[in-house]
Design a protein around this motif. Structure first.
Motif, mmCIF file in Angstrom:
data_model
loop_
_atom_site.group_PDB
_atom_site.id
_atom_site.type_symbol
_atom_site.label_atom_id
_atom_site.label_comp_id
_atom_site.label_asym_id
_atom_site.label_seq_id
_atom_site.Cartn_x
_atom_site.Cartn_y
_atom_site.Cartn_z
ATOM 1 N N ARG A 142 0.788 -1.450 -0.118
ATOM 2 C CA ARG A 142 0.070 -0.075 0.122
ATOM 3 C C ARG A 142 0.826 1.314 -0.216
ATOM 4 O O ARG A 142 0.320 2.312 -0.207
ATOM 5 C CB ARG A 142 -0.970 -0.051 1.130
ATOM 6 C CG ARG A 142 -0.136 0.160 2.644
ATOM 7 C CD ARG A 142 -1.168 -0.323 3.671
ATOM 8 N NE ARG A 142 -2.621 0.111 3.868
ATOM 9 C CZ ARG A 142 -3.536 -0.239 4.041
ATOM 10 N NH1 ARG A 142 -3.418 -1.669 4.917
ATOM 11 N NH2 ARG A 142 -4.777 0.087 4.372
ATOM 12 N N GLU A 172 0.378 1.241 6.892
ATOM 13 C CA GLU A 172 -1.178 1.338 6.908
ATOM 14 C C GLU A 172 -1.262 2.819 6.873
ATOM 15 O O GLU A 172 -2.035 3.582 6.237
ATOM 16 C CB GLU A 172 -1.880 0.769 8.246
ATOM 17 C CG GLU A 172 -3.203 0.826 7.903
ATOM 18 C CD GLU A 172 -3.958 0.091 9.004
ATOM 19 O OE1 GLU A 172 -3.592 -0.436 9.988
ATOM 20 O OE2 GLU A 172 -5.171 0.086 8.960
ATOM 21 N N PRO A 176 -4.951 4.935 3.037
ATOM 22 C CA PRO A 176 -6.108 4.191 3.276
ATOM 23 C C PRO A 176 -6.640 3.066 2.030
ATOM 24 O O PRO A 176 -6.103 3.056 0.966
ATOM 25 C CB PRO A 176 -7.116 5.316 3.464
ATOM 26 C CG PRO A 176 -6.173 6.563 2.580
ATOM 27 C CD PRO A 176 -4.928 6.201 2.726
ATOM 28 N N PRO A 177 -7.338 2.040 2.390
ATOM 29 C CA PRO A 177 -7.973 1.305 1.462
ATOM 30 C C PRO A 177 -8.493 1.932 0.163
ATOM 31 O O PRO A 177 -8.356 1.451 -0.644
ATOM 32 C CB PRO A 177 -9.069 0.519 2.125
ATOM 33 C CG PRO A 177 -8.612 0.713 3.787
ATOM 34 C CD PRO A 177 -7.876 1.857 3.812
ATOM 35 N N ALA A 198 -6.306 -3.830 8.101
ATOM 36 C CA ALA A 198 -7.146 -2.578 8.209
ATOM 37 C C ALA A 198 -7.108 -2.685 10.117
ATOM 38 O O ALA A 198 -7.574 -3.614 10.484
ATOM 39 C CB ALA A 198 -8.308 -2.406 7.775
ATOM 40 N N GLY A 202 -3.888 1.813 11.804
ATOM 41 C CA GLY A 202 -4.840 2.807 11.100
ATOM 42 C C GLY A 202 -6.191 2.715 11.840
ATOM 43 O O GLY A 202 -6.361 1.903 12.728
ATOM 44 N N GLU A 205 -11.814 4.293 10.909
ATOM 45 C CA GLU A 205 -12.345 4.646 9.295
ATOM 46 C C GLU A 205 -11.736 3.553 8.148
ATOM 47 O O GLU A 205 -12.268 3.470 7.243
ATOM 48 C CB GLU A 205 -12.048 6.221 9.274
ATOM 49 C CG GLU A 205 -11.883 6.533 7.733
ATOM 50 C CD GLU A 205 -13.190 6.587 7.129
ATOM 51 O OE1 GLU A 205 -14.604 6.364 7.921
ATOM 52 O OE2 GLU A 205 -13.454 6.745 5.818
ATOM 53 N N TYR A 206 -10.416 3.299 8.312
ATOM 54 C CA TYR A 206 -9.871 2.391 7.355
ATOM 55 C C TYR A 206 -10.504 0.978 7.446
ATOM 56 O O TYR A 206 -10.708 0.439 6.310
ATOM 57 C CB TYR A 206 -8.448 2.094 7.718
ATOM 58 C CG TYR A 206 -7.286 3.313 7.478
ATOM 59 C CD1 TYR A 206 -8.015 4.633 7.422
ATOM 60 C CD2 TYR A 206 -5.927 3.170 7.380
ATOM 61 C CE1 TYR A 206 -7.196 5.478 6.885
ATOM 62 C CE2 TYR A 206 -5.303 4.038 7.083
ATOM 63 C CZ TYR A 206 -5.658 5.319 6.925
ATOM 64 O OH TYR A 206 -4.819 6.395 6.662
ATOM 65 N N GLN A 209 -13.607 1.453 5.301
ATOM 66 C CA GLN A 209 -13.102 1.612 3.863
ATOM 67 C C GLN A 209 -13.073 0.222 3.513
ATOM 68 O O GLN A 209 -13.447 0.208 2.139
ATOM 69 C CB GLN A 209 -12.088 2.474 3.700
ATOM 70 C CG GLN A 209 -12.393 4.034 3.949
ATOM 71 C CD GLN A 209 -11.213 4.753 3.617
ATOM 72 O OE1 GLN A 209 -10.472 4.323 2.479
ATOM 73 N NE2 GLN A 209 -11.174 5.918 3.822
#
Ligand code: ADE
Ligand code: ZN
Length: 338
Positions: A142, A172, A176-177, A198, A202, A205-206, A209
């Motif tokens: 990522r 991470e 974000p995703p 996730a 993080g 919220e991640y 997502q």
């Protein structure tokens, strides 16, 4: 060996969160460095081990990517995976779904074919030698961009029938995703299963997502979901599997002490938690060590341990009939060892 240790070791289980590059033991790292004429910044196995002290995920990742440098030839990837399967089999693992990070290798000029053919040959051998079945999950890094992930998915095309799913790993926070929405949509269209790291470092919220944008089939780590009660209830209600990694959480300072690990809270809130080793060569233990560390620190009883093992089959990407057969074997083991 204590009663509990031998019970956990013999308990049939699946491992669902294991980075094959993270199973590179210092002894093999030094041997492969010599075999391939690769220089590493360590003079001995002891020096390698002494470097494994981390305060956050990135400290670990820096050393993990450096270690992977010794992997060059197909037989190196084979030997790496064969060593993992031997240890996993000794820990009662009967099925493993293993991550590999092709970009860590292709970015150094190693062909995708070299990596995957080495791994596939060890997987076939492990089935013959130990009866241990396995599946591959290709992870996108990522910290790299989405175009690089698309190129990796394209490189994987000839082997897609031997890849169960795609995942998302590496640094991470800040990645974000949603950054990978399009490539995961394409992977889904190709019929691949979807997982993502996730809520390790993080925020919740991640995890949102990963669920809503990537449409994950399984959540890797997910610890920080617990900060959001509505999210936790949703994960429990939908039977989402979390691949929890206690020793990793400790070594990467996701928790300060194993006595703070949320594994029992996860079970009590109805989450389908599983126990896994993540990067066992770096975090001080394989899957049984993870079960025992969590059980001891959080007072898990045998029923909890059996639930965790059962969850590992329920959360796997095996077909329903095979899952049922594994669960029946698990029940027989528990009955015979009451
Ligand atoms: N790569 C290997 N192990 C990882 C972890 N625990 N989190 C993110 N990326 C990883
Ligand atoms: Zn991981």
């Amino acid at each position: 060996m204590t009663d509990l240790t031998s019970f956990v070791r013999g308990l049939p289980k699946a491992e669902l969160h294991l980075h094959i590059e993270g199973s590179l033991e210092p002894e093999l790292m030094v041997r492969l460095a010599e075999r391939n004429g690769v220089s590493i910044p360590f003079g001995s196995v002891e020096e390698v081990r002494a470097a494994y002290s981390f305060t956050k995920l990135q400290d670990f990742l820096d050393i993990y990517y450096q270690g992977a440098n010794v992997l060059r030839e197909q037989r190196d990837f084979h030997d790496l995976a064969a060593a993992y399967f031997d240890r996993a089999a000794a820990d009662g693992v009967v099925h493993a779904e293993i991550f590999f990070d092709p970009q860590t290798h292709t970015d150094r000029g190693i062909r995708f074919a070299t990596v995957i053919e080495g791994l596939l040959s060890a997987m076939a051998e492990a089935e013959d030698k130990h009866g241990l079945t396995s599946k591959l999950i290709l992870c996108f890094l990522r910290h790299l961009d989405e175009d690089a992930a698309f190129a990796t998915l394209e490189a994987a095309e000839p082997w897609l029938d031997r890849i169960a799913g795609v995942g998302l790993d590496s640094s991470e926070v800040g990645h974000p995703p949603e950054k990978f929405a399009r490539v995961f949509a394409k992977a889904r269209d190709k019929g691949l299963k979807i997982v993502a790291h996730a809520g390790e470092e993080g925020p919740p919220e991640y995890v949102h997502q990963a669920l809503e944008i990537l449409k994950i089939d399984r959540l890797d780590h997910g610890n920080r979901s617990l900060e959001d009660p509505v999210l936790t209830a949703h994960l429990a209600r939908t039977g989402m599997t979390l691949t929890v990694c206690p020793l990793s959480n400790l070594k990467l300072c996701v928790i300060d002490d194993m006595t703070q690990h949320p594994i029992d809270r996860m079970l009590r809130t109805g989450l389908r938690a599983t126990i896994n080793s993540d990067d066992p060569a770096y975090f001080g233990g394989y899957v049984v060590d993870n079960y025992l560390a969590a059980a001891e620190a959080r007072g898990l009883d045998r029923d909890d341990i059996v639930t965790l093992a059962r969850n590992s089959f329920l959360g796997s990407f095996l077909d329903d009939e095979t899952v049922a057969a594994h669960c029946a074997r698990l029940d027989a083991y528990v009955a015979a060892n009451a």
